[in-house]
Design a protein around this motif. Structure first.
Motif, PDB file in Angstrom:
ATOM      1  N   GLY A  64     -67.586  23.013 -51.053  1.00  0.00           N
ATOM      2  CA  GLY A  64     -67.596  23.821 -49.845  1.00  0.00           C
ATOM      3  C   GLY A  64     -67.557  23.045 -48.549  1.00  0.00           C
ATOM      4  N   ASP A  65     -67.416  21.729 -48.630  1.00  0.00           N
ATOM      5  CA  ASP A  65     -67.369  20.939 -47.404  1.00  0.00           C
ATOM      6  C   ASP A  65     -66.024  21.041 -46.696  1.00  0.00           C
ATOM      7  OD1 ASP A  65     -66.391  19.687 -49.655  1.00  0.00           O
ATOM      8  OD2 ASP A  65     -67.024  17.672 -49.084  1.00  0.00           O
ATOM      9  N   TYR A  66     -65.007  21.512 -47.422  1.00  0.00           N
ATOM     10  CA  TYR A  66     -63.694  21.751 -46.835  1.00  0.00           C
ATOM     11  C   TYR A  66     -63.201  23.148 -47.225  1.00  0.00           C
ATOM     12  CZ  TYR A  66     -63.385  16.707 -45.991  1.00  0.00           C
ATOM     13  OH  TYR A  66     -63.627  15.425 -45.567  1.00  0.00           O
ATOM     14  N   PHE A  67     -62.325  23.690 -46.391  1.00  0.00           N
ATOM     15  CA  PHE A  67     -61.569  24.869 -46.805  1.00  0.00           C
ATOM     16  C   PHE A  67     -60.147  24.725 -46.284  1.00  0.00           C
ATOM     17  CE2 PHE A  67     -63.617  26.249 -42.827  1.00  0.00           C
ATOM     18  CZ  PHE A  67     -62.592  26.860 -42.125  1.00  0.00           C
ATOM     19  N   ALA A  68     -59.242  25.509 -46.856  1.00  0.00           N
ATOM     20  CA  ALA A  68     -57.835  25.452 -46.484  1.00  0.00           C
ATOM     21  C   ALA A  68     -57.345  26.853 -46.156  1.00  0.00           C
ATOM     22  CB  ALA A  68     -57.002  24.853 -47.620  1.00  0.00           C
ATOM     23  N   SER A  69     -56.347  26.917 -45.280  1.00  0.00           N
ATOM     24  CA  SER A  69     -55.752  28.207 -44.923  1.00  0.00           C
ATOM     25  C   SER A  69     -54.244  28.052 -44.775  1.00  0.00           C
ATOM     26  CB  SER A  69     -56.347  28.735 -43.611  1.00  0.00           C
ATOM     27  OG  SER A  69     -56.060  27.862 -42.526  1.00  0.00           O
ATOM     28  N   GLY A  70     -53.526  29.103 -45.118  1.00  0.00           N
ATOM     29  CA  GLY A  70     -52.074  29.121 -44.989  1.00  0.00           C
ATOM     30  C   GLY A  70     -51.604  30.521 -44.698  1.00  0.00           C
ATOM     31  N   GLY A  71     -50.407  30.634 -44.100  1.00  0.00           N
ATOM     32  CA  GLY A  71     -49.969  31.960 -43.726  1.00  0.00           C
ATOM     33  C   GLY A  71     -48.477  32.113 -43.579  1.00  0.00           C
ATOM     34  N   SER A  72     -48.111  33.185 -42.886  1.00  0.00           N
ATOM     35  CA  SER A  72     -46.697  33.510 -42.702  1.00  0.00           C
ATOM     36  C   SER A  72     -45.997  32.535 -41.764  1.00  0.00           C
ATOM     37  CB  SER A  72     -46.549  34.938 -42.173  1.00  0.00           C
ATOM     38  OG  SER A  72     -47.206  35.086 -40.927  1.00  0.00           O
ATOM     39  N   ASP A  73     -46.764  31.737 -41.021  1.00  0.00           N
ATOM     40  CA  ASP A  73     -46.175  30.710 -40.161  1.00  0.00           C
ATOM     41  C   ASP A  73     -45.803  29.444 -40.930  1.00  0.00           C
ATOM     42  OD1 ASP A  73     -48.681  29.685 -40.685  1.00  0.00           O
ATOM     43  OD2 ASP A  73     -49.371  29.713 -38.608  1.00  0.00           O
ATOM     44  N   CYS A  74     -46.022  29.470 -42.258  1.00  0.00           N
ATOM     45  CA  CYS A  74     -45.673  28.360 -43.163  1.00  0.00           C
ATOM     46  C   CYS A  74     -46.534  27.118 -42.942  1.00  0.00           C
ATOM     47  CB  CYS A  74     -44.196  27.978 -43.043  1.00  0.00           C
ATOM     48  SG  CYS A  74     -43.056  29.368 -43.137  1.00  0.00           S
ATOM     49  N   GLN A  75     -47.608  27.236 -42.176  1.00  0.00           N
ATOM     50  CA  GLN A  75     -48.480  26.107 -41.884  1.00  0.00           C
ATOM     51  C   GLN A  75     -49.672  26.088 -42.841  1.00  0.00           C
ATOM     52  OE1 GLN A  75     -47.290  24.158 -39.071  1.00  0.00           O
ATOM     53  NE2 GLN A  75     -45.678  25.650 -39.519  1.00  0.00           N
ATOM     54  N   LEU A  76     -50.059  24.887 -43.243  1.00  0.00           N
ATOM     55  CA  LEU A  76     -51.244  24.701 -44.079  1.00  0.00           C
ATOM     56  C   LEU A  76     -52.246  23.846 -43.314  1.00  0.00           C
ATOM     57  CD1 LEU A  76     -52.706  24.950 -46.861  1.00  0.00           C
ATOM     58  CD2 LEU A  76     -51.600  22.794 -47.481  1.00  0.00           C
ATOM     59  N   TYR A  77     -53.465  24.367 -43.154  1.00  0.00           N
ATOM     60  CA  TYR A  77     -54.523  23.635 -42.468  1.00  0.00           C
ATOM     61  C   TYR A  77     -55.645  23.322 -43.450  1.00  0.00           C
ATOM     62  CZ  TYR A  77     -52.385  25.078 -38.031  1.00  0.00           C
ATOM     63  OH  TYR A  77     -51.512  25.278 -36.981  1.00  0.00           O
ATOM     64  N   ILE A  78     -56.145  22.094 -43.368  1.00  0.00           N
ATOM     65  CA  ILE A  78     -57.358  21.700 -44.087  1.00  0.00           C
ATOM     66  C   ILE A  78     -58.467  21.577 -43.047  1.00  0.00           C
ATOM     67  CG2 ILE A  78     -58.457  20.036 -45.626  1.00  0.00           C
ATOM     68  CD1 ILE A  78     -56.014  21.342 -46.873  1.00  0.00           C
ATOM     69  N   TRP A  79     -59.553  22.292 -43.256  1.00  0.00           N
ATOM     70  CA  TRP A  79     -60.656  22.355 -42.299  1.00  0.00           C
ATOM     71  C   TRP A  79     -61.902  21.666 -42.854  1.00  0.00           C
ATOM     72  CZ3 TRP A  79     -59.972  25.548 -37.806  1.00  0.00           C
ATOM     73  CH2 TRP A  79     -58.832  26.365 -37.825  1.00  0.00           C
ATOM     74  N   LYS A  80     -62.628  21.007 -41.997  1.00  0.00           N
ATOM     75  CA  LYS A  80     -63.983  20.556 -42.321  1.00  0.00           C
ATOM     76  C   LYS A  80     -64.912  21.724 -42.019  1.00  0.00           C
ATOM     77  CE  LYS A  80     -67.286  17.540 -43.248  1.00  0.00           C
ATOM     78  NZ  LYS A  80     -67.510  17.041 -44.601  1.00  0.00           N
ATOM     79  N   SER A  81     -65.671  22.176 -43.016  1.00  0.00           N
ATOM     80  CA  SER A  81     -66.435  23.419 -42.857  1.00  0.00           C
ATOM     81  C   SER A  81     -67.475  23.327 -41.739  1.00  0.00           C
ATOM     82  CB  SER A  81     -67.127  23.793 -44.165  1.00  0.00           C
ATOM     83  OG  SER A  81     -66.190  24.013 -45.187  1.00  0.00           O
ATOM     84  N   ASN A  82     -68.367  22.359 -41.844  1.00  0.00           N
ATOM     85  CA  ASN A  82     -69.442  22.136 -40.861  1.00  0.00           C
ATOM     86  C   ASN A  82     -70.499  23.234 -40.835  1.00  0.00           C
ATOM     87  OD1 ASN A  82     -68.330  19.690 -40.002  1.00  0.00           O
ATOM     88  ND2 ASN A  82     -67.080  20.664 -38.433  1.00  0.00           N
TER      89      ASN A  82
END
Length: 306
Positions: A281-299
């Motif tokens: 759970g220290d990271y999460f990822a998100s993706g969408g219709s904009d074709c972008q993938l983000y890796i997030w530090k949860s914090n």
């Protein structure tokens, strides 16, 4: 209150897909992530390097992807009705089979990694042995497309949601439905067990997020946090938070103990259609219709209250 230093931060930003990102899964060791897309491809990325591997084998949109608990293989599902089990090497090897008569919407390994659960537009959920690709049983009871199905943390139960406006809980041994949650106005499009197995969280096309107590069957919490349909919900592994994604282009972080949203994330343009937490759970990822993938530090899972 929450310390602003504990806001989720973007660690990585990836491009590469040319269609909407439909599924994301972290490797159990959190050193890589796989994404799938309507562009018919899957991309495996090493998080701490620039290496990325694109896999093509499906003939239509890839709808979901999931790493096995061992991390040795991952599985993908597609509108072409096939499921593929991948050995993620530079030249990827895959086994495939056709489990349903319609689009395969979701694919999940059980906690032991020896079984695979699939859901489909043919209104059924099916359970398979991974290695032999051998059919075990069907779960029949939905009257419309089954959008998602997944295992409980102990692997003894399955939860599913459908365009028939119901959520169903199934017993894996008997393959019988043991509980049904009904919605009147909207369909559920995503559902997940709480990490402790005590509740289920569900995303609705009405824009609401609902959490039901599994033992009593009562609605425990309801959040009208988004301005559009909710696409995905995921519990943080510690069970205290929930991440939600919506067609309104935002991600929300809900504090389940305080019963309120605590963060709104606006990095995407257009619908956010896929999210996933890393194992710890220290990271999460998100993706969408904009074709972008983000890796997030949860914090937010740190002790950040002030």
């Amino acid at each position: 209150m929450y310390n602003l230093d504990c806001n989720p931060d973007i660690e990585k930003h990836y491009t590469g897909h040319t269609g909407r990102i439909t599924g994301i899964s972290f490797h159990p060791e959190t050193n890589q992530v796989v994404s799938c897309s309507t562009d018919k491809s899957l991309i495996v990325r090493k998080i701490n390097s620039t290496r990325a591997y694109r896999f093509h084998a499906h003939n239509d949109e890839v709808t979901d992807v999931n790493y096995a608990p061992s991390g040795e293989v991952f599985a993908s599902a597609s509108k072409d009705r096939t499921v593929k089990i991948w050995v993620p090497k530079i030249r990827a090897e895959c086994l495939d089979f056709i489990p349903h008569q319609g689009t395969v919407r979701s694919i999940q390994f059980n906690p032991d990694g020896d079984k695979l659960l699939t859901s489909s537009d043919d209104k059924t959920i099916k359970l398979w042995m991974v290695c032999q690709r051998r059919f075990l049983m069907s779960f029949i009871g939905h009257t419309n497309w089954v959008k998602y199905a997944t295992f409980s943390p102990d692997g003894k139960l399955i939860v599913s949601c459908s365009d028939d406006k119901t959520i169903k809980i199934w017993d894996v041994v008997s393959n019988q439905c043991i509980k049904t949650f009904n919605e009147i106005k909207a369909s559920f499009v995503d559902v997940e067990f709480h990490p402790h197995g005590i509740a289920i969280g569900a995303a609705s096309t009405s824009g609401s997020i609902k959490i039901f107590d599994l033992k009593t069957g009562f609605l425990q919490q309801c959040y009208d946090a988004h301005q559009g349909p909710v696409c995905k919900v995921r519990f943080h592994p510690n069970g205290k938070f929930m991440l939600t994604a919506s067609q309104d282009s935002t991600l929300k972080v809900l504090d389940l103990l305080e019963g309120r949203p605590i963060y709104t994330l606006n990095s995407h343009t257009g619908s956010v259609s896929a999210i996933a937490f890393s194992k710890e759970g220290d990271y999460f990822a998100s993706g969408g219709s904009d074709c972008q993938l983000y890796i997030w530090k949860s914090n937010f899972d740190r002790e950040c209250n002030i």
